[in-house]
Design an enzyme around this catalytic site. Structure first.
Site, PDB file in Angstrom:
ATOM      1  NE  ARG A 191      -2.908  -4.956   9.355  1.00  0.00           N
ATOM      2  CZ  ARG A 191      -1.803  -4.271   9.115  1.00  0.00           C
ATOM      3  NH1 ARG A 191      -1.586  -3.125   9.768  1.00  0.00           N
ATOM      4  NH2 ARG A 191      -0.919  -4.695   8.247  1.00  0.00           N
ATOM      5  CB  SER A 205      -4.075   6.430   4.092  1.00  0.00           C
ATOM      6  OG  SER A 205      -2.677   6.237   3.986  1.00  0.00           O
ATOM      7  NE  ARG A 239       2.956  -4.237  10.626  1.00  0.00           N
ATOM      8  CZ  ARG A 239       4.265  -4.096  10.680  1.00  0.00           C
ATOM      9  NH1 ARG A 239       4.981  -4.893  11.454  1.00  0.00           N
ATOM     10  NH2 ARG A 239       4.881  -3.176   9.962  1.00  0.00           N
ATOM     11  CB  SER A 281      -0.580   7.220  10.835  1.00  0.00           C
ATOM     12  OG  SER A 281      -1.384   6.094  11.084  1.00  0.00           O
ATOM     13  CE  LYS A 323       2.137  -5.726   2.512  1.00  0.00           C
ATOM     14  NZ  LYS A 323       2.602  -4.377   2.813  1.00  0.00           N
ATOM     15  N   GLY A 353       0.818  -1.201   0.000  1.00  0.00           N
ATOM     16  CA  GLY A 353       0.000   0.000   0.000  1.00  0.00           C
ATOM     17  C   GLY A 353       0.855   1.256   0.000  1.00  0.00           C
ATOM     18  NE  ARG A 395      -4.418  -1.503   1.810  1.00  0.00           N
ATOM     19  CZ  ARG A 395      -3.206  -1.569   2.353  1.00  0.00           C
ATOM     20  NH1 ARG A 395      -2.342  -2.493   1.954  1.00  0.00           N
ATOM     21  NH2 ARG A 395      -2.840  -0.698   3.288  1.00  0.00           N
ATOM     22  CG  ASP A 400       1.476  -0.495  10.876  1.00  0.00           C
ATOM     23  OD1 ASP A 400       0.340  -0.724  10.417  1.00  0.00           O
ATOM     24  OD2 ASP A 400       2.396  -0.018  10.196  1.00  0.00           O
ATOM     25  CD  GLN A 409       1.181   4.616   3.480  1.00  0.00           C
ATOM     26  OE1 GLN A 409       0.586   4.172   2.500  1.00  0.00           O
ATOM     27  NE2 GLN A 409       1.895   3.840   4.282  1.00  0.00           N
TER      28      GLN A 409
END
Length: 440
Positions: free
Chosen positions: A343, A169, A388, A197, A413, A94, A122, A312, A171
Site C-alpha cells: 500500500r 500483523s 483501500r 495494530s 471486499k 488475510g 503475504r 487501514d 492478527q
C-alpha cells in the site's frame, strides 16, 4: 462492474450515509460463534467478499451456517475428524487466513489452507513458527512461511505458552488467542516484541469475553481458557474503516458529511483517524447516532503522525494530505507493504498519477500537499485490486478532473456500496454534472 470508473469532480460533499458493519468484528463473531455448541445469530453483519470467505471456510470445517431475515445463524462445533483433507480457500482474506491457521491447528481435522495469488504472497511464517513450537504439525507445500499450508488439526498442545512475532500483523496474536478458545486446556499467548495494530488485539480479547471465554492479561500475556457460549445474538458495530473515507470526503471537497451507525468517541482502531482529520483542520462532532465532519474547501493542514495502530485509515488520510498545505508524513506503517497490495507503493503511484507529489520509505509515506496539478489527459489510477487504494482514488477524484479508477469493483471486499454512497454525497456544478460512470 466494468474495468474503469469515471467519477466527476464535485463542488462539495454533503449529506449522510450509513456505513456497513465492522469487517473485523463480523469475521471474529463468525469464528467465535462457530467454536460453540449453541447457535448465535449475528445480526446485520457485513456482507462482503471477506466475510463470505471466512463463512465458506467455517462451513467446510463443520460449522452450520444459515440465514434468517436479518441475520446469519452460526453454530459449531468445528470438527472435521474422519473426513478427507478439507480445503479451506480464504480467497483474498488475510484475516481469514491468519485466524484459521491457528484455529485449524487446534480443532480436529486435516486441512489445506490456501487463497488467491496475492494472499499466497503475504507472509505467515511468524505465526506458523510459533504454532510449530507449541506442537502443531503444519507444513508449507510451497515456499516456507507462505500459503498453501497443510495443517494436521488437533495437534496444538493444550495449555501451551506461545510467543509470536507480531510486528508484521497483530492478527498473529489474535489468532493464537482465538485458538485458545477452540479447545480444552486453553493457552497463553504473547508477543515477542512490538505489536502491529494493538487496538485490534484488544477487540479480540473483548469479543472472546463477550462470547463466554476467559481472558486474563498480565505483563502483555493473554491467558485464554475455553468457556461456554454466553450469548445467542451479536450485532457488530458500524465499521470505522469504512467511515473514515466518507468523513474524508468532506475534508477533500469541503462541505459536511454525517456517517450514521458508528460511535463517537470510539475505541475502534480506525476512529483514531478522526483525530488526525481534526489536526488537519476538519471539525469532527457527534451527530445523532453517528459522527459528522465539516470543512472548508482548501483549508487542510499537513500532519506528521504515527499511524501504526490505524493502518487501514492511511489511504484515505493520504488522499486528504494531497490537498493540505505543507508536507505530511505517516510513519510506523511498514506493515502496509504486506496488505492486499504494497500500500505504500500503491499510494505513491496513485497520488503522483493524480498530479500530487508523494514518496515512500520502508516504514513511512510522505505527501507534499497543495492542490494537485490537473492531469494533461485522463489518468488511470491503478487500484492494484486493493479496496483501500480504490477508496483513496475515489477521494482524489472528488477534486481532480479527468481521472479513471481502475477495477473499482474491488471495494466489494469490505464495502460493496462504497461508490453508490460516495456518489450520494456529491454536489456538482452544472459544468461537472453527471454521476459516476463505469467504463469498459
Amino acid at each position: 462492474m466494468s474495468d474503469y470508473l469515471a467519477f466527476p469532480p464535485v463542488r462539495e460533499a454533503r449529506g449522510s450515509v450509513r456505513v456497513p458493519a465492522s469487517k473485523s468484528a463480523t469475521n471474529r463473531a463468525m469464528l467465535l460463534a462457530a467454536l460453540g455448541d449453541e447457535a448465535v445469530e449475528i445480526v446485520r453483519p457485513l456482507e462482503s467478499e471477506d466475510v463470505a470467505a471466512i463463512s465458506r471456510c467455517l462451513s467446510a470445517m463443520g460449522a452450520s451456517i444459515s440465514r434468517t431475515a436479518e441475520a446469519v445463524r452460526v453454530r459449531g462445533p468445528l470438527n472435521s475428524r474422519g473426513a478427507e483433507r478439507v480445503v479451506l480457500d480464504a480467497g483474498e482474506s488475510g484475516t481469514a487466513a491468519r485466524l484459521l491457521t491457528a484455529v485449524a491447528a487446534a480443532v480436529p481435522g486435516r486441512f489445506t489452507l490456501t487463497g488467491s495469488d496475492r494472499l499466497r504472497e503475504r507472509p505467515v511464517g511468524d505465526l506458523v513458527a510459533a504454532l510449530r513450537g507449541a506442537g502443531a504439525r503444519i507444513s508449507c507445500s510451497g515456499a516456507d512461511g507462505f500459503l498453501p499450508l497443510e495443517i494436521e488439526g488437533g495437534t496444538l498442545s493444550p495449555g501451551a505458552s506461545i510467543r509470536v512475532a507480531a510486528a508484521r500483523s497483530g492478527q498473529f496474536l489474535s489468532a493464537l488467542m482465538i485458538a485458545g478458545a477452540a479447545r480444552d486446556g486453553g493457552l497463553v499467548a504473547s508477543a515477542s516484541g512490538a505489536i502491529a495494530s494493538v487496538p485490534y488485539v484488544r477487540l479480540t480479547a473483548a469479543m472472546l469475553r463477550e462470547f463466554g471465554h476467559s481472558v486474563e492479561e498480565s505483563g502483555g500475556a493473554f491467558r485464554v481458557a475455553r468457556g461456554h457460549t454466553a450469548i445467542s445474538r451479536y450485532e457488530p458495530a458500524g465499521d470505522w474503516s469504512s467511515a473514515v473515507p466518507m468523513l474524508a470526503a468532506a475534508a477533500v471537497a469541503g462541505g459536511m458529511v454525517r456517517v450514521d451507525g458508528v460511535a463517537w468517541p470510539s475505541r475502534d482502531a480506525d476512529a483514531a483517524a478522526a483525530g488526525v482529520l481534526e489536526s488537519m483542520g476538519v471539525s469532527i462532532s457527534a451527530a445523532g447516532g453517528g459522527v459528522a465532519a465539516s470543512a472548508g474547501r482548501g483549508a487542510l493542514r499537513a500532519v506528521s503522525v504515527s499511524a501504526a495502530d490505524f493502518p487501514d485509515a492511511v489511504p484515505a488520510l493520504a488522499a486528504c494530505a494531497a490537498f493540505a498545505r505543507g508536507e505530511s508524513r505517516f510513519s510506523g506503517i511498514g506493515h502496509l507493504r504486506i496488505k492486499e497490495s504494497d500500500r505504500i507503493d500503491a499510494l505513491v503511484a496513485i497520488l503522483n498519477e493524480a498530479g500530487a507529489q508523494a514518496a515512500g520509505e520502508p516504514d513511512a509515506l510522505i505527501v507534499h500537499g497543495g492542490a494537485p496539478a490537473a492531469p494533461a489527459a485522463a489518468r488511470r489510477l491503478r487500484t492494484r485490486n486493493d479496496h483501500r487504494i480504490a477508496m483513496a482514488a475515489g477521494l482524489l477524484a472528488l477534486a481532480v478532473p479527468d481521472v479513471l479508477i481502475e477495477n473499482p469493483g474491488c471495494v466489494a471486499k469490505s464495502y460493496p456500496a462504497f461508490w453508490r454512497d460516495l456518489d450520494s454525497l456529491a454536489v456538482r456544478t452544472p459544468a461537472g454534472a453527471g454521476r459516476a460512470e463505469a467504463k469498459a
